[in-house]
Design a protein around this motif. Sequence first.
Motif, PDB file in Angstrom:
ATOM      1  N   VAL A  35      22.877 -29.346  -7.676  1.00  0.00           N
ATOM      2  CA  VAL A  35      21.475 -29.683  -7.710  1.00  0.00           C
ATOM      3  C   VAL A  35      21.339 -31.378  -8.677  1.00  0.00           C
ATOM      4  CG1 VAL A  35      19.236 -28.832  -8.378  1.00  0.00           C
ATOM      5  CG2 VAL A  35      21.445 -27.091  -7.886  1.00  0.00           C
ATOM      6  N   ALA A  36      21.566 -31.356  -9.536  1.00  0.00           N
ATOM      7  CA  ALA A  36      20.711 -32.613  -9.516  1.00  0.00           C
ATOM      8  C   ALA A  36      21.400 -33.819  -8.773  1.00  0.00           C
ATOM      9  CB  ALA A  36      21.839 -33.356 -11.265  1.00  0.00           C
ATOM     10  N   LYS A  37      23.042 -33.884  -9.150  1.00  0.00           N
ATOM     11  CA  LYS A  37      22.970 -34.801  -8.160  1.00  0.00           C
ATOM     12  C   LYS A  37      22.255 -34.996  -6.880  1.00  0.00           C
ATOM     13  CE  LYS A  37      27.773 -35.096  -7.075  1.00  0.00           C
ATOM     14  NZ  LYS A  37      28.316 -37.069  -8.424  1.00  0.00           N
ATOM     15  N   THR A  38      22.194 -33.720  -5.218  1.00  0.00           N
ATOM     16  CA  THR A  38      21.801 -33.570  -4.874  1.00  0.00           C
ATOM     17  C   THR A  38      20.129 -34.218  -5.557  1.00  0.00           C
ATOM     18  OG1 THR A  38      23.163 -32.055  -3.743  1.00  0.00           O
ATOM     19  CG2 THR A  38      21.005 -32.326  -2.854  1.00  0.00           C
ATOM     20  N   SER A  39      19.578 -33.451  -6.188  1.00  0.00           N
ATOM     21  CA  SER A  39      18.153 -34.521  -6.179  1.00  0.00           C
ATOM     22  C   SER A  39      17.636 -35.688  -5.975  1.00  0.00           C
ATOM     23  CB  SER A  39      17.687 -33.851  -7.717  1.00  0.00           C
ATOM     24  OG  SER A  39      17.563 -32.539  -7.270  1.00  0.00           O
ATOM     25  N   ASN A  40      19.236 -36.826  -6.932  1.00  0.00           N
ATOM     26  CA  ASN A  40      18.860 -37.685  -7.417  1.00  0.00           C
ATOM     27  C   ASN A  40      19.259 -38.188  -5.751  1.00  0.00           C
ATOM     28  OD1 ASN A  40      18.364 -38.399  -9.921  1.00  0.00           O
ATOM     29  ND2 ASN A  40      20.220 -37.893 -10.509  1.00  0.00           N
ATOM     30  N   LEU A  41      19.681 -37.841  -5.029  1.00  0.00           N
ATOM     31  CA  LEU A  41      19.786 -38.293  -3.128  1.00  0.00           C
ATOM     32  C   LEU A  41      18.767 -38.031  -2.898  1.00  0.00           C
ATOM     33  CD1 LEU A  41      21.696 -38.969  -0.599  1.00  0.00           C
ATOM     34  CD2 LEU A  41      22.616 -37.126  -0.582  1.00  0.00           C
ATOM     35  N   LEU A  42      18.095 -37.078  -2.753  1.00  0.00           N
ATOM     36  CA  LEU A  42      17.090 -37.221  -2.254  1.00  0.00           C
ATOM     37  C   LEU A  42      15.954 -38.067  -2.345  1.00  0.00           C
ATOM     38  CD1 LEU A  42      15.696 -33.669  -1.953  1.00  0.00           C
ATOM     39  CD2 LEU A  42      17.306 -34.478   0.124  1.00  0.00           C
ATOM     40  N   VAL A  43      15.430 -38.777  -3.950  1.00  0.00           N
ATOM     41  CA  VAL A  43      15.013 -39.079  -4.571  1.00  0.00           C
ATOM     42  C   VAL A  43      15.384 -41.052  -4.921  1.00  0.00           C
ATOM     43  CG1 VAL A  43      13.958 -39.671  -6.250  1.00  0.00           C
ATOM     44  CG2 VAL A  43      13.495 -37.958  -6.176  1.00  0.00           C
ATOM     45  N   GLU A  44      16.765 -41.658  -4.845  1.00  0.00           N
ATOM     46  CA  GLU A  44      16.964 -42.863  -4.432  1.00  0.00           C
ATOM     47  C   GLU A  44      17.611 -43.184  -3.441  1.00  0.00           C
ATOM     48  OE1 GLU A  44      20.017 -42.672  -7.359  1.00  0.00           O
ATOM     49  OE2 GLU A  44      18.778 -41.572  -9.314  1.00  0.00           O
ATOM     50  N   GLY A  45      18.371 -41.707  -2.288  1.00  0.00           N
ATOM     51  CA  GLY A  45      18.693 -42.353  -1.519  1.00  0.00           C
ATOM     52  C   GLY A  45      17.881 -42.558  -0.012  1.00  0.00           C
ATOM     53  N   LEU A  46      17.192 -41.483  -0.287  1.00  0.00           N
ATOM     54  CA  LEU A  46      15.862 -40.596   0.750  1.00  0.00           C
ATOM     55  C   LEU A  46      14.486 -41.155   0.413  1.00  0.00           C
ATOM     56  CD1 LEU A  46      17.583 -37.540   1.983  1.00  0.00           C
ATOM     57  CD2 LEU A  46      18.055 -39.934   2.420  1.00  0.00           C
ATOM     58  N   ASP A  47      14.473 -41.477  -0.949  1.00  0.00           N
ATOM     59  CA  ASP A  47      13.055 -42.367  -1.226  1.00  0.00           C
ATOM     60  C   ASP A  47      12.095 -40.690  -0.975  1.00  0.00           C
ATOM     61  OD1 ASP A  47      11.634 -44.021  -1.972  1.00  0.00           O
ATOM     62  OD2 ASP A  47      10.521 -44.408   0.236  1.00  0.00           O
ATOM     63  N   VAL A  48      12.348 -39.769  -1.280  1.00  0.00           N
ATOM     64  CA  VAL A  48      11.555 -38.777  -1.146  1.00  0.00           C
ATOM     65  C   VAL A  48      10.239 -38.770  -2.727  1.00  0.00           C
ATOM     66  CG1 VAL A  48      12.591 -37.245  -0.135  1.00  0.00           C
ATOM     67  CG2 VAL A  48      12.417 -37.010  -2.557  1.00  0.00           C
TER      68      VAL A  48
END
Length: 250
Positions: A35-48
């Motif tokens: 969940v944490a890795k995916t949260s970071n992907l959303l914020v850092e990678g997809l700019d949510v």
Amino acid sequence: MELTRAAAQRPLVTFYDDAVGERLEFSRRTFDNWVAKTSNLLVEGLDVRPGGTVVLDLPAHWQTAVLLFAAWNTGQRVVIGPREELGSAADEGIWATDTPGNAPDWADEVLGLSLDAFGAPLPDAPAWVTDYAVEVRSYGDRFTGHSPASSSEQVLSVSNTTLSRAQIDRETQEFLEEHELTTEDRTLTVVEYTTSTALVAGLLAPLRAGGSVILCRNLDDDLIRRRIETEHVTATAGLEAPYAPVRRLL
């Protein structure tokens, strides 16, 4: 939104796909890391940003559950439910799907999932699709980027109904009290997340109780009794027939 009170090393989510003979098991610690890795992907990678939307055009799967909690972690409204209704429930945001070719033109980003047991990338993924299996590996195992949603924030749209955090929490708590779920319960579920009741019964309530879920995709009917025994199942969601002494939640 609280995920679970389960102990860090106890099994939290067990996933089966009988079509390919797959079984994966996640402790709370391992699931929290995803969940944490995916949260970071959303914020850092997809700019949510808080207040955005994540559409889950996905079947019931452990990765769908991870994305649900990650989206809530990052302050997103999650749109989930029957695929034919998804396009009418959102007109912007991240579209997460195992069929990228079906993604609408308005999606800000398309996150493609192969749902492969060994993390294989999407076959022949278009250049405009972010491949979840490839990208998520590089992100951190801890997420501290957003405070929980307020009780009045709309966090879920399912079957053309939008619910706030307070409404989801209340529905989950009422379900827990009605069915007396505890930390000892292991719920085998075959429900798709097409209604809030199915989502609560098949995922949110068992985890909130501190118990665990066994998510079964393409369940082989001939294996049900054996699986109930080997996985020490105490409750089911979505099975049509009763299996004594297992309680039927939905």
